[in-house]
Design a protein around this motif. Structure first.
Motif, short mmCIF file in Angstrom:
data_model
loop_
_atom_site.label_atom_id
_atom_site.label_comp_id
_atom_site.label_asym_id
_atom_site.label_seq_id
_atom_site.Cartn_x
_atom_site.Cartn_y
_atom_site.Cartn_z
N LEU A 46 0.84 -1.15 0.02
CA LEU A 46 0.07 -0.12 0.20
C LEU A 46 0.84 1.33 -0.07
CD1 LEU A 46 -2.73 -1.04 2.46
CD2 LEU A 46 -2.97 -0.76 0.10
N THR A 47 1.83 1.23 0.58
CA THR A 47 3.01 2.52 0.64
C THR A 47 3.43 2.73 -0.70
OG1 THR A 47 3.28 1.91 3.18
CG2 THR A 47 4.84 3.27 2.08
N SER A 48 3.89 1.46 -1.28
CA SER A 48 4.36 1.51 -2.62
C SER A 48 3.50 2.07 -3.85
CB SER A 48 5.01 0.35 -3.08
OG SER A 48 4.17 -0.68 -3.16
N LEU A 49 2.10 1.69 -3.47
CA LEU A 49 1.07 2.36 -4.21
C LEU A 49 0.56 3.65 -4.17
CD1 LEU A 49 -1.05 -0.94 -4.72
CD2 LEU A 49 0.31 -0.11 -6.32
N PRO A 54 0.71 7.33 5.16
CA PRO A 54 1.52 7.06 6.21
C PRO A 54 1.57 5.48 6.29
CG PRO A 54 0.29 8.97 6.73
CD PRO A 54 -0.49 8.40 5.51
N SER A 55 2.88 5.17 6.61
CA SER A 55 3.15 3.90 6.89
C SER A 55 2.22 3.27 8.24
CB SER A 55 4.66 3.58 7.32
OG SER A 55 5.03 4.40 8.47
N GLY A 56 2.16 4.04 9.28
CA GLY A 56 1.25 3.58 10.40
C GLY A 56 -0.25 3.11 9.56
N VAL A 57 -0.61 3.92 8.80
CA VAL A 57 -2.20 3.95 8.35
C VAL A 57 -2.02 2.76 7.33
CG1 VAL A 57 -3.93 5.06 7.00
CG2 VAL A 57 -2.74 6.34 8.55
N ALA A 58 -1.24 2.69 6.33
CA ALA A 58 -0.79 1.33 5.48
C ALA A 58 -0.99 0.29 6.48
CB ALA A 58 0.11 1.74 4.77
N GLN A 60 -2.27 -0.46 9.36
CA GLN A 60 -3.61 -0.61 9.92
C GLN A 60 -4.79 -1.18 8.81
OE1 GLN A 60 -4.76 3.21 11.73
NE2 GLN A 60 -3.09 2.97 13.41
N ILE A 61 -4.71 -0.55 7.80
CA ILE A 61 -5.36 -1.00 6.48
C ILE A 61 -5.14 -2.50 6.44
CG2 ILE A 61 -5.97 -0.71 4.08
CD1 ILE A 61 -5.37 2.34 4.55
N GLY A 62 -3.87 -2.75 6.17
CA GLY A 62 -3.49 -4.03 6.27
C GLY A 62 -3.98 -5.09 7.20
N ALA A 63 -4.03 -4.65 8.40
CA ALA A 63 -4.33 -5.38 9.29
C ALA A 63 -5.90 -5.90 9.34
CB ALA A 63 -3.91 -4.95 10.84
N LEU A 163 -2.61 -7.27 14.56
CA LEU A 163 -2.42 -6.00 15.65
C LEU A 163 -0.83 -5.95 15.94
CD1 LEU A 163 -5.58 -6.57 17.86
CD2 LEU A 163 -5.41 -4.87 16.22
N ALA A 164 -0.19 -7.03 16.35
CA ALA A 164 1.15 -6.86 16.59
C ALA A 164 1.99 -6.16 15.47
CB ALA A 164 1.72 -8.24 16.82
N ALA A 165 1.49 -6.55 14.00
CA ALA A 165 2.48 -5.97 13.09
C ALA A 165 2.03 -4.35 13.01
CB ALA A 165 1.86 -6.65 11.87
N THR A 166 1.10 -3.98 13.49
CA THR A 166 0.60 -2.26 13.49
C THR A 166 1.72 -1.57 14.33
OG1 THR A 166 -1.10 -2.53 15.05
CG2 THR A 166 -1.60 -2.83 12.67
N ARG A 167 2.07 -2.20 15.46
CA ARG A 167 3.22 -1.29 16.38
C ARG A 167 4.26 -1.09 15.74
NH1 ARG A 167 2.18 -2.40 21.53
NH2 ARG A 167 4.54 -1.79 21.98
N PRO A 168 5.13 -0.05 15.97
CA PRO A 168 6.14 0.65 15.56
C PRO A 168 7.23 -0.68 15.53
CG PRO A 168 5.17 2.09 16.97
CD PRO A 168 4.27 1.01 17.08
N ARG A 169 7.96 -0.41 14.80
CA ARG A 169 9.21 -1.45 14.88
C ARG A 169 10.06 -1.16 15.94
NH1 ARG A 169 10.14 -4.09 10.00
NH2 ARG A 169 8.79 -3.48 8.16
#
Length: 335
Positions: A46-49, A54-58, A60-63, A163-169
């Motif tokens: 989604l970020t590449s498209l 924002p990466s955080g929003v992308a 969340q959409i993926g989750a 949900l874990a994947a949406t947390r900051p790295r």
């Protein structure tokens, strides 16, 4: 990072994996890892498209997509999927009983010339195999609740992983020693999961798709209709998640079911399975390559041992856990 923190992380991870196997949470663990990787992959796409997103929003959409996708598929196929999901244990119980009856009638199913070549002593073996299948069918009679609980664990695992994947790295230098060591263990386990389980998932899906075409399209063209086709297709996918042994199980079950129709259909099933499994080896070489750095004998020994200790779940977990163990030992220069 202190040595004590590293050893503590090893013990904690080993205890957690053992707890997963003892409590029947393997499906949940696999779905946690799968959802985590899928959410991160969708977030990157989604970020590449949409570079301005924002990466955080992308993420969340993926989750949301990962969590809602199973529900959407279930809704679209509700009338058929509901029966398959709820009645799956009873379907496989009937299939096992059917296989047991086919084994007992083996001599009657074969052509006269071939049936005469079957030694009389094989009758005892037939009874042993039929008895084993009957025992497994009986155990499935009490499996309906466990099956639905397993599906619930799998879906909860999807939600947790997404949900874990949406947390900051995380940044290991900023973590406490034990947290940093556990982060290293999680990264190593995730890398092994990505290399083995994800690739095996696509191989199993490839097998199941070709089996569905064979059972639902090709055989009916020859006016041959195998019983229990939905159960056989699902079984092919699930068995495909188990390297080596899964192929043998598919070959045996589909050939026996084909034999219940006619010897010609059984031969066609066997030839078809050999061909698609040769195709699987090609895909396996392309997808996994030399990442599974252990011999076939090692994998078989580990799989049979874990199956004896943990049951069918041990067969699925064995390649993943063993590959993770060898990676950790290799990182320390021990193997």
């Amino acid at each position: 990072m202190t040595r004590r923190a590293q050893w503590a992380s090893y013990l904690l991870v080993a205890g957690a994996l053992l707890l997963v196997m003892l409590t029947g949470l393997l499906a949940g663990l696999l779905c946690v890892c799968l959802a985590f990787l899928a959410t991160r992959h969708l977030g990157r796409r989604l970020t590449s498209l949409a570079p301005r997103l924002p990466s955080g929003v992308a993420l969340q959409i993926g989750a949301v997509l990962v969590v809602l996708a199973p529900l959407a598929l279930l809704f679209l196929a509700w009338t058929r999927a509901r029966g398959m999901i709820i009645d799956a244990p009873s379907q496989y119980r009937e299939l096992l009983n059917f296989l047991a009856a086919t084994v007992m009638e083996l001599r009657q199913k074969l052509p006269p010339g071939i049936a005469d070549l079957v030694p009389d002593g094989i009758a005892e073996m037939q009874r042993m195999i039929a008895g084993y299948l009957g025992t497994k069918a009986g155990s499935l009679a009490m499996a309906s609740r466990a099956w639905l609980v397993g599906l619930a664990h799998a879906y909860i695992g999807l939600a947790v992983g997404a949900l874990a994947a949406t947390r900051p790295r995380l940044h290991p230098p900023a973590l406490k020693p034990l947290a940093a060591a556990l982060y290293e263990r999680a990264v190593a386990f995730g890398a092994v999961f990505r290399q083995i389980v994800v690739a095996q998932f696509w191989i199993a899906a490839f097998n199941a798709l070709l089996t569905a075409v064979f059972l639902l399209v090709l055989l009916p063209l020859w006016d041959a209709h195998l019983p229990y086709r939905p159960a056989l297709i699902t079984f092919t996918f699930l068995a495909g998640l188990i390297p080596i042994v899964g192929n043998l199980m598919c070959n045996l079950v589909l050939t026996l079911v084909g034999l219940s129709v006619s010897p010609t259909v059984a031969l066609a099933c066997l030839v078809f399975l050999v061909v698609i499994h040769k195709g699987e080896y090609f895909i396996n070489a392309k997808v996994i390559g030399h990442r599974m750095r252990f011999g076939v004998w090692e994998l078989l020994a580990v799989m049979f041992t874990m199956e004896a200790v943990f049951g069918p779940a041990g067969l699925v977990a064995a390649p993943l856990f063993y590959a993770y163990l060898k990676q950790e030992l290799g990182a320390r220069g021990w193997v």
